[in-house]
Design an enzyme around this catalytic site. Structure first.
Site, short mmCIF file in Angstrom:
data_model
loop_
_atom_site.label_atom_id
_atom_site.label_comp_id
_atom_site.label_asym_id
_atom_site.label_seq_id
_atom_site.Cartn_x
_atom_site.Cartn_y
_atom_site.Cartn_z
N CYS A 155 0.84 -1.20 0.00
CA CYS A 155 0.00 0.00 0.00
C CYS A 155 0.88 1.26 0.00
CB CYS A 155 -1.01 -0.01 1.15
SG CYS A 155 -2.38 1.16 0.89
N HIS A 181 -3.82 -4.99 0.73
CA HIS A 181 -3.22 -5.38 2.00
C HIS A 181 -3.40 -6.88 2.29
CE1 HIS A 181 -2.47 -1.36 3.83
NE2 HIS A 181 -3.48 -0.97 3.08
N GLU A 226 -2.07 -8.36 4.65
CA GLU A 226 -2.01 -8.48 6.11
C GLU A 226 -3.31 -8.07 6.79
OE1 GLU A 226 -0.96 -4.11 5.64
OE2 GLU A 226 -1.06 -5.93 4.43
#
Length: 227
Positions: A94, A172, A174
């Site tokens: 990002c 993302h 994560e």
């Protein structure tokens, strides 16, 4: 193998107790691959001495824009170029994706088309992946030598390979449902359009391909570090 996490922002205080900070999310995402981790809070002015402080590097997301005037951004761009010149593997996610592109000669802008929020599909060369997105800024001009690895109708430059040692991605891997729910609740109101907030909330249960991309990240670190 030691991975240095360059943390460029902090998770909302409301979710830190349960989920930790952004660096903790990456250590969980990449757990089980034999990595050790060290975190540098570059957003707070904490930097490694040089690229040799870790075997590979990862730059996190951030609420800040790569083009904004913050005292930690120029030294981060210098570090990105030093990591590249040292041949160390570098992954950006990002904001990390954006700041790497900017540091190496690309351009990042606030996208006129608005926000991407929540579970989003991306076309990679080897198939479709669904990952959580949370961004308005985009890489609009590629740095020299960059190859586009993924895109969709909203984000043309969603993942990049820059040379042999740099991998970047706009969404993302994560971010799970709990973190996205926290962002929707605590950071989206008044910033993200209400209809997109509602649509993202409806998609919180969508199956994600985070583990598949984590495998790719781990393989990239290990392969690139041994070249």
């Amino acid at each position: 193998m030691k991975i240095g996490i360059l943390q460029t922002g902090h998770a909302p205080d409301e979710v830190k107790g349960d989920l930790g900070d952004y660096s903790d999310m990456f250590t969980r995402l990449l757990g089980g691959h034999g990595f050790d981790f060290i975190t540098y809070n570059v957003v707070d002015g904490e930097f490694p001495d040089d690229p040799q402080a870790a075997d590979g590097w990862l730059i996190t997301g951030s609420k800040h824009g790569a083009y904004e005037d913050h005292p930690w951004i120029p030294p981060l761009e210098d570090l990105i170029r030093a990591i590249r010149d040292a041949g160390k593997p570098l992954i950006g996610v990002c904001f990390g994706h954006q700041i790497i592109a900017q540091a190496l000669g690309g351009k990042v802008e606030k996208f006129a088309g608005g926000w991407a929020v929540g579970a989003t599909e991306y076309a990679f060369e080897d198939g479709m992946l669904t990952l959580n997105a949370w961004h308005q800024d985009q890489v609009t001009q590629l740095p020299e030598g960059a190859k586009v690895l993924a895109s969709n109708a909203f984000c043309a430059n969603a993942a990049l390979a820059i040379g042999d040692t740099i991998l970047t991605i706009q969404p993302h891997p994560e971010f799970g449902a709990a973190l996205l729910d926290g962002l929707i609740t605590h950071r989206a109101p008044g910033v993200v359009p209400a209809d997109q907030i509602a649509a993202a909330r409806e998609k919180l249960g969508t199956s994600l391909d985070s583990d598949r991309f984590a495998q790719r990240m781990a393989a990239f670190f290990k392969r690139t570090a041994t070249q």
